[in-house]
Design a protein around this motif. Sequence first.
Motif, PDB file in Angstrom:
ATOM      1  N   ASP A   1       0.832  -1.202   0.000  1.00  0.00           N
ATOM      2  CA  ASP A   1       0.000   0.000   0.000  1.00  0.00           C
ATOM      3  C   ASP A   1       0.867   1.251   0.000  1.00  0.00           C
ATOM      4  OD1 ASP A   1      -2.507   1.437   0.188  1.00  0.00           O
ATOM      5  OD2 ASP A   1      -1.992   1.836   2.282  1.00  0.00           O
ATOM      6  N   ALA A   2       1.958   1.224   0.775  1.00  0.00           N
ATOM      7  CA  ALA A   2       2.854   2.380   0.841  1.00  0.00           C
ATOM      8  C   ALA A   2       3.510   2.642  -0.510  1.00  0.00           C
ATOM      9  CB  ALA A   2       3.924   2.158   1.920  1.00  0.00           C
ATOM     10  N   ILE A   3       3.909   1.575  -1.204  1.00  0.00           N
ATOM     11  CA  ILE A   3       4.538   1.738  -2.521  1.00  0.00           C
ATOM     12  C   ILE A   3       3.554   2.342  -3.513  1.00  0.00           C
ATOM     13  CG2 ILE A   3       5.489   0.481  -4.500  1.00  0.00           C
ATOM     14  CD1 ILE A   3       6.695  -1.496  -2.448  1.00  0.00           C
ATOM     15  N   GLN A   4       2.345   1.825  -3.541  1.00  0.00           N
ATOM     16  CA  GLN A   4       1.342   2.339  -4.467  1.00  0.00           C
ATOM     17  C   GLN A   4       1.014   3.800  -4.153  1.00  0.00           C
ATOM     18  OE1 GLN A   4      -1.728  -0.610  -3.830  1.00  0.00           O
ATOM     19  NE2 GLN A   4      -0.989  -1.911  -5.505  1.00  0.00           N
ATOM     20  N   TRP A   5       0.887   4.118  -2.869  1.00  0.00           N
ATOM     21  CA  TRP A   5       0.573   5.487  -2.463  1.00  0.00           C
ATOM     22  C   TRP A   5       1.712   6.428  -2.861  1.00  0.00           C
ATOM     23  CZ3 TRP A   5       1.980   9.769   0.220  1.00  0.00           C
ATOM     24  CH2 TRP A   5       0.979  10.657   0.605  1.00  0.00           C
TER      25      TRP A   5
ATOM     26  N   GLU B   1      -2.044  12.373   4.719  1.00  0.00           N
ATOM     27  CA  GLU B   1      -2.042  10.917   4.886  1.00  0.00           C
ATOM     28  C   GLU B   1      -0.622  10.343   4.911  1.00  0.00           C
ATOM     29  OE1 GLU B   1      -4.313   9.156   1.769  1.00  0.00           O
ATOM     30  OE2 GLU B   1      -5.964  10.590   1.946  1.00  0.00           O
ATOM     31  N   ALA B   2       0.355  11.127   4.481  1.00  0.00           N
ATOM     32  CA  ALA B   2       1.726  10.627   4.343  1.00  0.00           C
ATOM     33  C   ALA B   2       2.380  10.422   5.709  1.00  0.00           C
ATOM     34  CB  ALA B   2       2.562  11.596   3.518  1.00  0.00           C
ATOM     35  N   ASP B   3       3.371   9.546   5.731  1.00  0.00           N
ATOM     36  CA  ASP B   3       4.249   9.422   6.891  1.00  0.00           C
ATOM     37  C   ASP B   3       5.410  10.396   6.770  1.00  0.00           C
ATOM     38  OD1 ASP B   3       2.899   7.104   8.106  1.00  0.00           O
ATOM     39  OD2 ASP B   3       3.641   6.021   6.343  1.00  0.00           O
ATOM     40  N   ILE B   4       5.857  10.599   5.517  1.00  0.00           N
ATOM     41  CA  ILE B   4       7.027  11.448   5.250  1.00  0.00           C
ATOM     42  C   ILE B   4       6.759  12.275   4.007  1.00  0.00           C
ATOM     43  CG2 ILE B   4       9.499  11.453   4.664  1.00  0.00           C
ATOM     44  CD1 ILE B   4       9.596   8.606   5.963  1.00  0.00           C
TER      45      ILE B   4
ATOM     46  N   ALA C   1       9.191   3.831   0.785  1.00  0.00           N
ATOM     47  CA  ALA C   1       7.915   3.128   0.608  1.00  0.00           C
ATOM     48  C   ALA C   1       8.113   1.625   0.738  1.00  0.00           C
ATOM     49  CB  ALA C   1       7.314   3.468  -0.748  1.00  0.00           C
ATOM     50  N   ASN C   2       9.233   1.141   0.223  1.00  0.00           N
ATOM     51  CA  ASN C   2       9.540  -0.283   0.322  1.00  0.00           C
ATOM     52  C   ASN C   2       9.756  -0.713   1.765  1.00  0.00           C
ATOM     53  OD1 ASN C   2      10.053  -2.842  -0.927  1.00  0.00           O
ATOM     54  ND2 ASN C   2      12.237  -2.533  -0.546  1.00  0.00           N
ATOM     55  N   ARG C   3       9.996   0.252   2.629  1.00  0.00           N
ATOM     56  CA  ARG C   3      10.125  -0.022   4.062  1.00  0.00           C
ATOM     57  C   ARG C   3       8.815   0.235   4.805  1.00  0.00           C
ATOM     58  NH1 ARG C   3      13.561  -2.194   2.069  1.00  0.00           N
ATOM     59  NH2 ARG C   3      15.798  -2.115   2.440  1.00  0.00           N
ATOM     60  N   GLY C   4       7.768   0.565   4.038  1.00  0.00           N
ATOM     61  CA  GLY C   4       6.456   0.719   4.651  1.00  0.00           C
ATOM     62  C   GLY C   4       6.029   2.131   4.957  1.00  0.00           C
ATOM     63  N   TYR C   5       6.789   3.135   4.500  1.00  0.00           N
ATOM     64  CA  TYR C   5       6.468   4.531   4.781  1.00  0.00           C
ATOM     65  C   TYR C   5       5.798   5.179   3.560  1.00  0.00           C
ATOM     66  CZ  TYR C   5       9.663   4.067   8.762  1.00  0.00           C
ATOM     67  OH  TYR C   5      10.282   3.650   9.923  1.00  0.00           O
ATOM     68  N   LYS C   6       4.603   5.668   3.739  1.00  0.00           N
ATOM     69  CA  LYS C   6       3.954   6.434   2.678  1.00  0.00           C
ATOM     70  C   LYS C   6       4.708   7.761   2.540  1.00  0.00           C
ATOM     71  CE  LYS C   6      -0.747   4.621   3.181  1.00  0.00           C
ATOM     72  NZ  LYS C   6      -2.162   4.953   3.459  1.00  0.00           N
ATOM     73  N   THR C   7       5.287   7.971   1.367  1.00  0.00           N
ATOM     74  CA  THR C   7       6.191   9.106   1.187  1.00  0.00           C
ATOM     75  C   THR C   7       5.807   9.929  -0.033  1.00  0.00           C
ATOM     76  OG1 THR C   7       7.967   7.719   2.091  1.00  0.00           O
ATOM     77  CG2 THR C   7       8.614   9.794   1.044  1.00  0.00           C
ATOM     78  N   ALA C   8       5.550  11.201   0.191  1.00  0.00           N
ATOM     79  CA  ALA C   8       5.314  12.146  -0.903  1.00  0.00           C
ATOM     80  C   ALA C   8       6.563  12.995  -1.083  1.00  0.00           C
ATOM     81  CB  ALA C   8       4.110  13.029  -0.592  1.00  0.00           C
TER      82      ALA C   8
ATOM     83  N   LYS D   1       0.718  15.466  10.618  1.00  0.00           N
ATOM     84  CA  LYS D   1       1.108  14.059  10.758  1.00  0.00           C
ATOM     85  C   LYS D   1       2.457  13.731  10.117  1.00  0.00           C
ATOM     86  CE  LYS D   1      -0.393   9.380   9.404  1.00  0.00           C
ATOM     87  NZ  LYS D   1       0.506   9.148   8.273  1.00  0.00           N
ATOM     88  N   PRO D   2       2.716  14.131   8.877  1.00  0.00           N
ATOM     89  CA  PRO D   2       3.966  13.702   8.222  1.00  0.00           C
ATOM     90  C   PRO D   2       5.209  14.377   8.801  1.00  0.00           C
ATOM     91  CG  PRO D   2       2.336  14.505   6.622  1.00  0.00           C
ATOM     92  CD  PRO D   2       1.887  14.947   7.973  1.00  0.00           C
ATOM     93  N   LEU D   3       6.316  13.662   8.712  1.00  0.00           N
ATOM     94  CA  LEU D   3       7.628  14.252   8.965  1.00  0.00           C
ATOM     95  C   LEU D   3       8.097  14.891   7.664  1.00  0.00           C
ATOM     96  CD1 LEU D   3      10.318  14.600  10.587  1.00  0.00           C
ATOM     97  CD2 LEU D   3      11.002  12.379   9.633  1.00  0.00           C
TER      98      LEU D   3
END
Length: 271
Positions: free
Chosen positions: A123-127, A142-145, A163-170, A189-191
């Motif tokens: 899901d993180a990769i797709q996002w 919605e992002a983590d980073i 993202a491959n480590r599970g972090y939704k990243t924009a 929310k995001p860093l």
Amino acid sequence: MIRLHLHLLSDSTGETLENIAKAALAQYDDVETVRHFWPMVRTEAHLERILQEVAQNPGLVIFTLVNPATRRILEQRCLALGLPAVAPLDPVNDALSGLLGQQAKARPGRQHVLDAAYFARVDAIQWTIAHDDGIAWEEWEEADIVLAGVSRSSKTPTSIYLANRGYKTANIPIVVESPPPKILYALRKPLIVGLTTSADRLIQVRRNRLLSLHQAPDTSYVEEEAVMRELAFARRMFADNGWPVIDVTRRSIEETAAAIIALCNQRRPEA
């Protein structure tokens, strides 16, 4: 110093490919590797977009694709381009097939346990792919980073790795003439992390990019004064907003991602 473009294509998360590539490259000195990481390659349309990038940045192609159609297209196109395409799991599968007397099942990512963490990574990769280069900024909360930096400061490959480590990243490019959306300054929310680099390194990367696109390498995009102004503008923005900054000049993508993950872990108790 030898410069090598390394294209890693996987129909799953690509973790296996990354480990294989890292182990192989550790055996060579004086190699500057530019990694192009392509996870979740499961359609011919997605593969076609990747092949355009491969043609623009020729190098070594390493892949784990079990779908016969996409694999055949990749191998044929690489052959036409005169590029080596290596499937590192083939010898192992061939040996196992001979010993076990059965064919391998064409199941992408079968080695991964299909638990909640696995699906979260997918899901993180797709996002992350859907929020590259400032796209869909309305959903950044919605992002983590969120990574910010000038053009060619490793935002996209770092985002995909995270993202491959599970972090939704924009990620968002910082352009002097075009300020980012105001929502960037209001995210909770995001860093938010600023990526910067040296002017010399940035100019070199941009020149190589222009040459790969067959464009004249004498625009303001690579003019030293303009580049330094861009970097100063971005650093001032990072400082004004109190965002942590990582200099990627001498860091690999993995090292940059590790530093960002460490920042996330430090921030987590505060959140």
